[in-house]
Motif scaffolding. Sequence first.
Motif, mmCIF file in Angstrom:
data_model
loop_
_atom_site.group_PDB
_atom_site.id
_atom_site.type_symbol
_atom_site.label_atom_id
_atom_site.label_comp_id
_atom_site.label_asym_id
_atom_site.label_seq_id
_atom_site.Cartn_x
_atom_site.Cartn_y
_atom_site.Cartn_z
ATOM 1 N N THR A 160 35.336 41.365 28.230
ATOM 2 C CA THR A 160 35.572 40.699 27.097
ATOM 3 C C THR A 160 36.980 41.110 26.417
ATOM 4 O O THR A 160 37.367 42.340 26.454
ATOM 5 C CB THR A 160 34.330 40.266 26.131
ATOM 6 O OG1 THR A 160 34.150 41.798 25.697
ATOM 7 C CG2 THR A 160 33.304 39.914 26.924
ATOM 8 N N ARG A 161 37.481 40.377 25.391
ATOM 9 C CA ARG A 161 38.542 40.998 24.548
ATOM 10 C C ARG A 161 38.452 40.230 23.375
ATOM 11 O O ARG A 161 38.458 39.037 23.172
ATOM 12 C CB ARG A 161 39.756 40.737 25.208
ATOM 13 C CG ARG A 161 41.098 40.909 24.379
ATOM 14 C CD ARG A 161 42.499 40.964 25.316
ATOM 15 N NE ARG A 161 43.366 40.982 24.034
ATOM 16 C CZ ARG A 161 44.766 40.305 24.141
ATOM 17 N NH1 ARG A 161 44.619 39.475 24.804
ATOM 18 N NH2 ARG A 161 45.363 40.865 23.304
ATOM 19 N N TRP A 185 41.949 34.039 30.167
ATOM 20 C CA TRP A 185 40.726 34.853 30.547
ATOM 21 C C TRP A 185 39.979 34.079 31.629
ATOM 22 O O TRP A 185 39.610 34.724 32.757
ATOM 23 C CB TRP A 185 39.976 35.124 29.321
ATOM 24 C CG TRP A 185 38.638 35.868 29.780
ATOM 25 C CD1 TRP A 185 38.281 37.156 29.593
ATOM 26 C CD2 TRP A 185 37.236 35.449 30.118
ATOM 27 N NE1 TRP A 185 37.077 37.468 29.717
ATOM 28 C CE2 TRP A 185 36.328 36.471 30.236
ATOM 29 C CE3 TRP A 185 36.970 33.938 30.404
ATOM 30 C CZ2 TRP A 185 35.173 36.259 30.796
ATOM 31 C CZ3 TRP A 185 35.737 33.944 30.650
ATOM 32 C CH2 TRP A 185 34.784 35.160 31.047
ATOM 33 N N TYR A 243 39.207 35.817 35.290
ATOM 34 C CA TYR A 243 37.922 36.461 35.311
ATOM 35 C C TYR A 243 37.216 35.178 36.092
ATOM 36 O O TYR A 243 36.101 35.620 36.321
ATOM 37 C CB TYR A 243 37.101 36.889 34.243
ATOM 38 C CG TYR A 243 37.966 38.293 33.612
ATOM 39 C CD1 TYR A 243 38.004 39.305 34.388
ATOM 40 C CD2 TYR A 243 38.855 38.001 32.714
ATOM 41 C CE1 TYR A 243 38.722 40.670 34.059
ATOM 42 C CE2 TYR A 243 39.714 39.444 32.178
ATOM 43 C CZ TYR A 243 39.604 40.383 32.773
ATOM 44 O OH TYR A 243 40.252 41.481 32.564
#
Length: 52
Positions: free
Chosen positions: A15-16, A43, A47
């Motif tokens: 995660t970010r 993202w 991913y």
Amino acid sequence: MRNLYQAIRGNGGITRLVMLPNEPHWYTALESNEQLVSEMLNWFDTYVKNAK
């Protein structure tokens, strides 16, 4: 978004957390919302769509 972040992170995913300046708990500026969508798409492309 916070629940999604916590669910992914809690299951060992990558995660970010992106915090933008001058924004309250929810993004209000158009540019901030554009940045949010861009971050989410990048993202997902990295991913989910292109996951190994």
